[in-house]
Design a protein around this motif. Structure first.
Motif, mmCIF file in Angstrom:
data_model
loop_
_atom_site.group_PDB
_atom_site.id
_atom_site.type_symbol
_atom_site.label_atom_id
_atom_site.label_comp_id
_atom_site.label_asym_id
_atom_site.label_seq_id
_atom_site.Cartn_x
_atom_site.Cartn_y
_atom_site.Cartn_z
ATOM 1 N N PRO A 27 -0.339 3.701 5.776
ATOM 2 C CA PRO A 27 0.305 3.172 4.568
ATOM 3 C C PRO A 27 -0.590 3.344 3.423
ATOM 4 N N VAL A 28 0.118 3.616 2.172
ATOM 5 C CA VAL A 28 -0.339 3.851 0.875
ATOM 6 C C VAL A 28 0.476 3.099 -0.227
ATOM 7 N N ILE A 29 -0.140 2.355 -1.005
ATOM 8 C CA ILE A 29 0.540 1.585 -2.084
ATOM 9 C C ILE A 29 -0.299 1.767 -3.381
ATOM 10 N N VAL A 30 0.454 2.224 -4.250
ATOM 11 C CA VAL A 30 -0.188 2.521 -5.698
ATOM 12 C C VAL A 30 0.344 1.392 -6.661
ATOM 13 N N ALA A 31 -0.476 0.742 -7.251
ATOM 14 C CA ALA A 31 -0.378 -0.435 -8.210
ATOM 15 C C ALA A 31 -0.932 -0.182 -9.471
ATOM 16 N N ASP A 32 -0.405 -0.657 -10.894
ATOM 17 C CA ASP A 32 -1.070 -0.424 -12.096
ATOM 18 C C ASP A 32 -1.816 -1.620 -12.598
ATOM 19 N N ALA A 33 -2.226 -1.295 -13.696
ATOM 20 C CA ALA A 33 -3.254 -2.271 -14.024
ATOM 21 C C ALA A 33 -2.634 -3.785 -14.275
ATOM 22 N N ALA A 34 -1.503 -3.595 -14.525
ATOM 23 C CA ALA A 34 -0.698 -4.841 -14.551
ATOM 24 C C ALA A 34 -0.201 -5.660 -13.342
ATOM 25 N N GLY A 35 -0.581 -5.143 -12.199
ATOM 26 C CA GLY A 35 -0.226 -5.685 -10.840
ATOM 27 C C GLY A 35 1.102 -5.444 -10.278
ATOM 28 N N GLY A 36 1.817 -4.429 -10.977
ATOM 29 C CA GLY A 36 2.856 -3.933 -10.365
ATOM 30 C C GLY A 36 2.815 -2.701 -9.599
ATOM 31 N N VAL A 37 3.804 -2.897 -8.509
ATOM 32 C CA VAL A 37 3.560 -1.639 -7.471
ATOM 33 C C VAL A 37 4.310 -0.593 -8.293
ATOM 34 N N VAL A 38 3.889 0.710 -8.083
ATOM 35 C CA VAL A 38 4.086 2.068 -8.978
ATOM 36 C C VAL A 38 4.912 2.711 -7.726
ATOM 37 N N GLU A 39 4.191 2.746 -6.753
ATOM 38 C CA GLU A 39 4.846 3.941 -5.765
ATOM 39 C C GLU A 39 4.124 3.315 -4.129
ATOM 40 N N VAL A 40 5.133 3.720 -3.271
ATOM 41 C CA VAL A 40 4.480 3.262 -1.619
ATOM 42 C C VAL A 40 5.059 4.353 -0.889
ATOM 43 N N ASN A 41 4.258 5.044 -0.061
ATOM 44 C CA ASN A 41 4.730 5.888 0.880
ATOM 45 C C ASN A 41 5.240 5.400 1.922
ATOM 46 N N PRO A 42 6.091 6.178 2.834
ATOM 47 C CA PRO A 42 6.925 5.815 3.726
ATOM 48 C C PRO A 42 6.000 4.711 4.898
ATOM 49 N N ALA A 43 4.992 5.082 5.256
ATOM 50 C CA ALA A 43 4.264 4.031 6.278
ATOM 51 C C ALA A 43 4.085 2.649 5.750
ATOM 52 N N ALA A 44 3.978 2.554 4.321
ATOM 53 C CA ALA A 44 3.476 1.237 3.766
ATOM 54 C C ALA A 44 4.862 0.650 3.508
ATOM 55 N N SER A 45 5.876 1.358 3.227
ATOM 56 C CA SER A 45 7.398 0.794 3.081
ATOM 57 C C SER A 45 7.669 0.166 4.626
ATOM 58 N N LEU A 46 7.273 0.662 5.748
ATOM 59 C CA LEU A 46 7.640 0.322 7.177
ATOM 60 C C LEU A 46 6.866 -1.115 6.962
ATOM 61 N N LEU A 47 5.637 -1.194 6.781
ATOM 62 C CA LEU A 47 4.750 -2.184 7.172
ATOM 63 C C LEU A 47 4.925 -3.530 6.095
ATOM 64 N N LEU A 48 5.213 -3.277 4.868
ATOM 65 C CA LEU A 48 5.448 -4.263 3.934
ATOM 66 C C LEU A 48 6.910 -4.157 3.157
ATOM 67 N N ASP A 49 7.493 -5.184 3.816
ATOM 68 C CA ASP A 49 9.055 -5.242 3.309
ATOM 69 C C ASP A 49 9.052 -5.828 2.004
ATOM 70 N N GLY A 50 9.539 -5.301 1.080
ATOM 71 C CA GLY A 50 9.767 -5.828 -0.373
ATOM 72 C C GLY A 50 8.613 -4.888 -1.288
ATOM 73 N N ALA A 51 7.855 -4.081 -0.661
ATOM 74 C CA ALA A 51 6.986 -3.134 -1.421
ATOM 75 C C ALA A 51 7.762 -2.016 -1.977
ATOM 76 N N VAL A 52 8.237 -2.201 -3.277
ATOM 77 C CA VAL A 52 9.223 -1.220 -3.650
ATOM 78 C C VAL A 52 8.517 -1.057 -5.194
ATOM 79 N N PRO A 53 8.863 0.172 -5.647
ATOM 80 C CA PRO A 53 8.100 0.324 -7.124
ATOM 81 C C PRO A 53 8.937 -0.619 -8.020
ATOM 82 N N GLY A 54 8.091 -1.131 -9.141
ATOM 83 C CA GLY A 54 8.399 -2.283 -9.924
ATOM 84 C C GLY A 54 8.378 -3.838 -9.352
ATOM 85 N N ALA A 55 8.041 -3.818 -8.254
ATOM 86 C CA ALA A 55 7.605 -5.269 -7.548
ATOM 87 C C ALA A 55 6.085 -5.600 -8.157
ATOM 88 N N GLY A 56 5.935 -6.744 -7.995
ATOM 89 C CA GLY A 56 4.577 -7.158 -8.252
ATOM 90 C C GLY A 56 3.917 -7.312 -6.811
#
Length: 559
Positions: A27-56
């Motif tokens: 699983p890989v999750i990309v977050a910006d300096a403001a603490g927002g999720v920028v992107e997630v890979n499919p494995a991260a999406s399966l692991l973290l429900d709610g990890a979508v671009p734009g979420a904190g």
């Protein structure tokens, strides 16, 4: 669906990703300096429900990961390596039932890429390894404690104490019953061990009778704690028993006992793995307890056999002072090849027989032959007035035995007549007896003969001696005269030195004569090795009657 810290962590929705990291198997999750999720890979999406671009990150990731993201927003430069290479420290935490290590990196746009590596299996392996190491350390410690003593009661107490501290809340060690009494040692965790002999039926405890016979243990899940008899639960133990283990203590060929482990209902029941570990501990405890029981039995047998081999305690007999002393060759030995015996006459008017001998050799083998000689002489006592015949029969008995040893001996028939003591002495290859007169003169008794157990026929010559009050006849073995020591360490004590020592013992009680001779020999030897040493002193007491006894004082002896 599971959650961690209030965040849904599993899901089925997958989001479109870009970049090579999107192909990563973890699983890989990309977050910006403001603490927002920028992107997630499919494995991260399966692991973290709610990890979508734009979420904190605080909403999409578990708290430990969200907090770590805030920490890495402050650039940290590596203390080592190139100055322009930023090294971010990984963090770890749990997501649902799994454990992850999150490795942060920074992309060209300044975002933080979190690579989540599942290390659950590694952590489980590390935990299992740590547990096994702890168990190995405990078993090694237990072996040292259990093997430190060959005392049965101490071994039982140590087994119960160790088991109560490391395996259960209560541990009970039961050994096979003796005379319908079962020795029991009970330990409560954190308390002292109590020992008792109880009368109880072991068949009332599920698996105990079988364990005491060495059969395999009964599984803990098959034992109902409510069926246990009252004696199992120690006094003062307030908990309710929730789980029981009964396992045998295997010994050397025969079962050494059984170990009962109790765990209160508030604690987890014994697992199968814990039952196996309890058996490993029981194997070590059983071996130690078996060795202690075997040593105890052998010690009791040795004490019984040794009782007939040890020199007797001598005392005043029919108005004659008789004292003896014995010093075996080995410091750790109690018996050897030298011996002495006193056989009282059937009546005070009859002569008593004193025998002092020396069997060729040292140690237990020689001591065994001394026992045979002493028993043979005991059987020949009816002819004690005929020394020659007794020695002849003893010589025949030794020649027909399997022993290839011979012996020297001196016999003395001792009889009190008025204030004199009459002796008839017969030597069979033994150093001549010495007599110290009241004036300090020392005389050799003219008796001689053939040693015993070497030739088919023997010849002996007896001699009669009369001791007046204050005079002593000394019988001794060659361990005294052949003792090497002195200033140079290699000089013989010798007969002349023994005579001079004895000349100082005129008018001394028999016991004092023996102590004086032994003291001089000990000083001569110092720490040097020596042969067995035996000595017997026969004295005519200076006084025999009380002059006055008024009921208030001890009175006074007169000549």
């Amino acid at each position: 669906m599971a959650s961690t810290e209030g965040i849904r962590v599993t899901g089925t929705e997958q989001h479109r990703t870009s970049g090579l990291w999107a192909l990563a198997p973890c699983p890989v999750i990309v977050a910006d300096a403001a603490g927002g999720v920028v992107e997630v890979n499919p494995a991260a999406s399966l692991l973290l429900d709610g990890a979508v671009p734009g979420a904190g990150m605080s909403d999409a990731a578990p708290r430990w990961l969200a907090d770590a993201h805030q920490d890495v927003l402050v650039p940290a430069r590596a203390a080592r390596g190139h100055q322009d290479v930023e090294v971010l420290a990984p963090v770890s935490g749990r997501i649902a039932e799994r454990s992850f290590v999150a490795h942060p990196t920074r992309d060209q746009g300044g975002n933080v890429v979190w690579w989540l590596v599942d290390d659950t299996d590694r952590r489980l392996a590390e935990d299992a390894l740590a547990t096994e190491r702890e168990r190995t350390r405990f078993l090694a410690e237990a072996s040292n404690v259990l093997l430190a003593s060959l005392n049965t009661e101490r071994c039982m107490a140590a087994t119960a104490q160790l088991a109560a501290e490391h395996l259960a809340d209560v541990a009970i060690v039961v050994t096979p019953s003796s005379r319908r009494k079962m020795p029991v040692a009970t330990a409560i965790a954190g308390q002292d061990v109590t020992r008792a002999l109880i009368t109880a039926d072991p068949s009332l405890v599920p698996g105990l009778s079988e364990a005491l016979q060495g059969f395999p243990p009964v599984a803990s899940r098959w034992i109902d704690p409510t069926t246990l008899p009252d004696w199992i639960v120690p006094d003062g133990f307030g908990g309710t028993i929730g789980s029981v283990v009964v396992t045998p203590l295997p010994g050397h060929g025969v079962p050494a006992g059984a170990l009962i482990l109790l765990r209160v209902a508030d604690h987890a029941a014994f697992s199968e793995n814990e039952e196996i570990f309890a058996r490993l501990f029981a194997a070590r405890a059983g071996a130690a307890l078996s060795a202690a029981l075997l040593y105890s039995e052998q010690s009791a047998i040795t004490q019984t056999l040794m009782r007939d081999l040890l020199p007797p305690r001598l005392r005043r007999l029919n108005g004659v002072e008789i004292a003896g002393g014995y010093r075996p060759a080995g410091a750790r030995e109690r018996v050897g090849g030298d011996f002495y015996d006193v056989h009282p006459g059937s009546t005070p008017a009859d002569a008593s027989l004193v025998v002092l001998g020396d069997v060729c050799g040292k140690g237990l083998d020689a001591a065994v032959l001394t026992g045979k000689i002493r028993n043979t002489l005991q059987a020949l006592l009816p002819m004690a007035d005929d020394h020659g015949r007794m020695l002849e029969l003893l010589n025949g008995a030794l020649l027909t035995s399997h022993h290839a040893r011979f012996a020297t001996m001196v016999m003395a028939s001792v009889q009190r007549t008025d204030d004199h003591v009459r002796l008839r002495l017969t030597s069979a290859g033994h150093p001549v007896p010495l007599v110290v007169r009241a004036g300090g003169g020392v005389e050799e008794v003219p008796t001689h003969g053939t040693l015993i157990g070497a030739l088919r026929t023997i010849a002996v010559h007896s001699a009669d001696v009369v001791l007046r009050p204050g005079e002593t006849c000394l019988l001794y073995t060659d361990g005294f005269t052949e003792a090497r020591g002195g200033p140079r360490g290699d000089e013989l004590f010798g007969e002349e030195r023994l005579k001079r020592a004895l000349s100082e013992c005129a008018d001394m009680p028999a016991e004092a004569v023996v102590e004086h001779i032994q003291m001089l020999a000990s000083q001569w030897l110092r720490d040097a090795g020596h042969d067995d040493m035996a000595v017997v002193a026969i004295s005519a007491p200076r006084t025999t009657r009380l002059s006055a006894v008024d009921g208030h004082t001890r009175g006074r002896y007169t000549a």
